[in-house]
Write a protein that holds these residues in place. Structure first.
Motif, PDB file in Angstrom:
ATOM      1  N   THR A 151       0.868  -1.167   0.000  1.00  0.00           N
ATOM      2  CA  THR A 151       0.000   0.000   0.000  1.00  0.00           C
ATOM      3  C   THR A 151       0.907   1.220   0.000  1.00  0.00           C
ATOM      4  OG1 THR A 151      -1.872  -1.029   1.130  1.00  0.00           O
ATOM      5  CG2 THR A 151      -1.678   1.358   1.330  1.00  0.00           C
ATOM      6  N   VAL A 152       0.579   2.184  -0.855  1.00  0.00           N
ATOM      7  CA  VAL A 152       1.319   3.440  -0.901  1.00  0.00           C
ATOM      8  C   VAL A 152       0.304   4.566  -0.751  1.00  0.00           C
ATOM      9  CG1 VAL A 152       2.838   4.938  -2.232  1.00  0.00           C
ATOM     10  CG2 VAL A 152       3.045   2.445  -2.460  1.00  0.00           C
ATOM     11  N   VAL A 153       0.519   5.406   0.243  1.00  0.00           N
ATOM     12  CA  VAL A 153      -0.324   6.576   0.482  1.00  0.00           C
ATOM     13  C   VAL A 153       0.521   7.808   0.175  1.00  0.00           C
ATOM     14  CG1 VAL A 153      -1.581   7.905   2.218  1.00  0.00           C
ATOM     15  CG2 VAL A 153      -1.725   5.405   2.224  1.00  0.00           C
ATOM     16  N   VAL A 154      -0.042   8.705  -0.612  1.00  0.00           N
ATOM     17  CA  VAL A 154       0.631   9.964  -0.926  1.00  0.00           C
ATOM     18  C   VAL A 154      -0.104  11.062  -0.176  1.00  0.00           C
ATOM     19  CG1 VAL A 154       1.382  11.532  -2.738  1.00  0.00           C
ATOM     20  CG2 VAL A 154       1.224   9.072  -3.209  1.00  0.00           C
ATOM     21  N   GLU A 155       0.631  11.790   0.641  1.00  0.00           N
ATOM     22  CA  GLU A 155       0.036  12.855   1.446  1.00  0.00           C
ATOM     23  C   GLU A 155       0.663  14.205   1.120  1.00  0.00           C
ATOM     24  OE1 GLU A 155      -1.154  10.543   5.564  1.00  0.00           O
ATOM     25  OE2 GLU A 155       0.543  11.917   5.597  1.00  0.00           O
ATOM     26  N   ASP A 156      -0.148  15.240   1.245  1.00  0.00           N
ATOM     27  CA  ASP A 156       0.314  16.619   1.131  1.00  0.00           C
ATOM     28  C   ASP A 156       1.192  16.910   2.350  1.00  0.00           C
ATOM     29  OD1 ASP A 156       0.093  19.571   1.850  1.00  0.00           O
ATOM     30  OD2 ASP A 156      -0.865  19.562  -0.125  1.00  0.00           O
ATOM     31  N   THR A 157       2.401  17.413   2.130  1.00  0.00           N
ATOM     32  CA  THR A 157       3.320  17.655   3.245  1.00  0.00           C
ATOM     33  C   THR A 157       2.852  18.781   4.156  1.00  0.00           C
ATOM     34  OG1 THR A 157       4.694  19.037   1.815  1.00  0.00           O
ATOM     35  CG2 THR A 157       5.382  16.764   2.116  1.00  0.00           C
ATOM     36  N   GLU A 158       2.105  19.728   3.616  1.00  0.00           N
ATOM     37  CA  GLU A 158       1.645  20.856   4.430  1.00  0.00           C
ATOM     38  C   GLU A 158       0.434  20.506   5.278  1.00  0.00           C
ATOM     39  OE1 GLU A 158       0.762  24.936   3.032  1.00  0.00           O
ATOM     40  OE2 GLU A 158       2.676  24.689   1.966  1.00  0.00           O
ATOM     41  N   THR A 159      -0.569  19.884   4.655  1.00  0.00           N
ATOM     42  CA  THR A 159      -1.842  19.648   5.335  1.00  0.00           C
ATOM     43  C   THR A 159      -1.983  18.244   5.898  1.00  0.00           C
ATOM     44  OG1 THR A 159      -2.986  18.873   3.347  1.00  0.00           O
ATOM     45  CG2 THR A 159      -2.980  21.269   3.772  1.00  0.00           C
ATOM     46  N   GLY A 160      -1.167  17.294   5.416  1.00  0.00           N
ATOM     47  CA  GLY A 160      -1.306  15.910   5.825  1.00  0.00           C
ATOM     48  C   GLY A 160      -2.467  15.206   5.137  1.00  0.00           C
TER      49      GLY A 160
ATOM     50  N   GLU B 120      -4.563  13.111   2.572  1.00  0.00           N
ATOM     51  CA  GLU B 120      -4.275  12.015   1.653  1.00  0.00           C
ATOM     52  C   GLU B 120      -4.723  12.416   0.257  1.00  0.00           C
ATOM     53  OE1 GLU B 120      -5.843   7.524   0.915  1.00  0.00           O
ATOM     54  OE2 GLU B 120      -5.220   7.993   2.975  1.00  0.00           O
ATOM     55  N   LEU B 121      -3.784  12.357  -0.693  1.00  0.00           N
ATOM     56  CA  LEU B 121      -4.063  12.759  -2.065  1.00  0.00           C
ATOM     57  C   LEU B 121      -4.315  11.569  -2.983  1.00  0.00           C
ATOM     58  CD1 LEU B 121      -1.287  15.468  -2.426  1.00  0.00           C
ATOM     59  CD2 LEU B 121      -3.703  15.811  -1.841  1.00  0.00           C
ATOM     60  N   ALA B 122      -3.686  10.436  -2.673  1.00  0.00           N
ATOM     61  CA  ALA B 122      -3.841   9.245  -3.504  1.00  0.00           C
ATOM     62  C   ALA B 122      -3.435   8.025  -2.687  1.00  0.00           C
ATOM     63  CB  ALA B 122      -2.984   9.343  -4.762  1.00  0.00           C
ATOM     64  N   ARG B 123      -3.990   6.866  -3.084  1.00  0.00           N
ATOM     65  CA  ARG B 123      -3.664   5.609  -2.399  1.00  0.00           C
ATOM     66  C   ARG B 123      -3.668   4.473  -3.419  1.00  0.00           C
ATOM     67  NH1 ARG B 123      -5.203   3.002   3.236  1.00  0.00           N
ATOM     68  NH2 ARG B 123      -5.094   5.184   3.866  1.00  0.00           N
ATOM     69  N   PHE B 124      -2.580   3.720  -3.422  1.00  0.00           N
ATOM     70  CA  PHE B 124      -2.473   2.490  -4.203  1.00  0.00           C
ATOM     71  C   PHE B 124      -2.557   1.343  -3.212  1.00  0.00           C
ATOM     72  CE2 PHE B 124      -0.122  -1.181  -5.574  1.00  0.00           C
ATOM     73  CZ  PHE B 124      -0.483  -1.330  -6.906  1.00  0.00           C
ATOM     74  N   VAL B 125      -3.432   0.366  -3.481  1.00  0.00           N
ATOM     75  CA  VAL B 125      -3.569  -0.788  -2.602  1.00  0.00           C
ATOM     76  C   VAL B 125      -3.363  -2.076  -3.394  1.00  0.00           C
ATOM     77  CG1 VAL B 125      -5.065  -2.043  -1.002  1.00  0.00           C
ATOM     78  CG2 VAL B 125      -5.166   0.453  -1.098  1.00  0.00           C
ATOM     79  N   GLU B 126      -2.327  -2.766  -3.096  1.00  0.00           N
ATOM     80  CA  GLU B 126      -1.955  -4.108  -3.547  1.00  0.00           C
ATOM     81  C   GLU B 126      -1.930  -4.349  -5.046  1.00  0.00           C
ATOM     82  OE1 GLU B 126      -2.515  -8.570  -1.899  1.00  0.00           O
ATOM     83  OE2 GLU B 126      -4.356  -7.533  -2.389  1.00  0.00           O
ATOM     84  N   GLU B 127      -3.035  -4.139  -5.729  1.00  0.00           N
ATOM     85  CA  GLU B 127      -3.053  -4.543  -7.130  1.00  0.00           C
ATOM     86  C   GLU B 127      -4.000  -3.675  -7.944  1.00  0.00           C
ATOM     87  OE1 GLU B 127      -4.412  -8.512  -9.338  1.00  0.00           O
ATOM     88  OE2 GLU B 127      -3.006  -8.823  -7.693  1.00  0.00           O
TER      89      GLU B 127
END
Length: 136
Positions: A97-106, A108-115
């Motif tokens: 799982t990869v979560v991409v977060e905004d560094t300023e606000t925290g 969550e901008l996008a999430r990849f889960v397994e497949e």
């Protein structure tokens, strides 16, 4: 997992072809310091071993600095549940799982889960593409 807590499966795939993913690399590069990549995986996990090296290569090609890549080594319990840093907080059930977060606000901008039907980097770049142009 390496001695420093990093996932060895994130070591960049040496045969990954940056030219084949030019748009993906450019989108990731354009994120600049706006995001952090939080990665959950296990070196024991077949899906992680097959997917994360290419993602590591894409991050390297995009020149994403190490301080913007957070490794969260995950273990599998007998009942199949996952344990490790942030697993409960982020609701991690499947890896990678990869979560991409905004560094300023925290946020969550996008999430990849397994497949997904496309590689991790491509999936995330597609998800983030519209957001990148509004933040820069």
């Amino acid at each position: 997992m390496s001695d420093d807590g990093r996932l060895t499966t994130m070591e960049p795939d040496p045969v990954w072809d940056e030219d084949s993913y030019e748009e993906t690399v450019e989108t990731l590069r354009d994120l600049d310091d706006d995001v952090v990549f939080k990665i959950w995986g296990g070196d024991w996990c077949k899906d992680c071993r097959s997917q994360l090296p290419a993602f590591g290569a894409a991050l390297e090609a995009a020149e994403i600095s190490e301080d913007r890549i957070e490794h969260n080594p995950t273990e599998k319990e007998d009942d199949g549940s996952k344990t490790g840093p942030g697993v409960e907080e982020y609701g991690i059930e499947y890896i990678p799982t990869v979560v991409v977060e905004d560094t300023e606000t925290g946020e969550e901008l996008a999430r990849f889960v397994e497949e997904e039907d496309v590689p991790i980097a491509v999936y995330l770049a597609d998800e983030l593409d519209g957001q990148v142009t509004t933040t820069n």
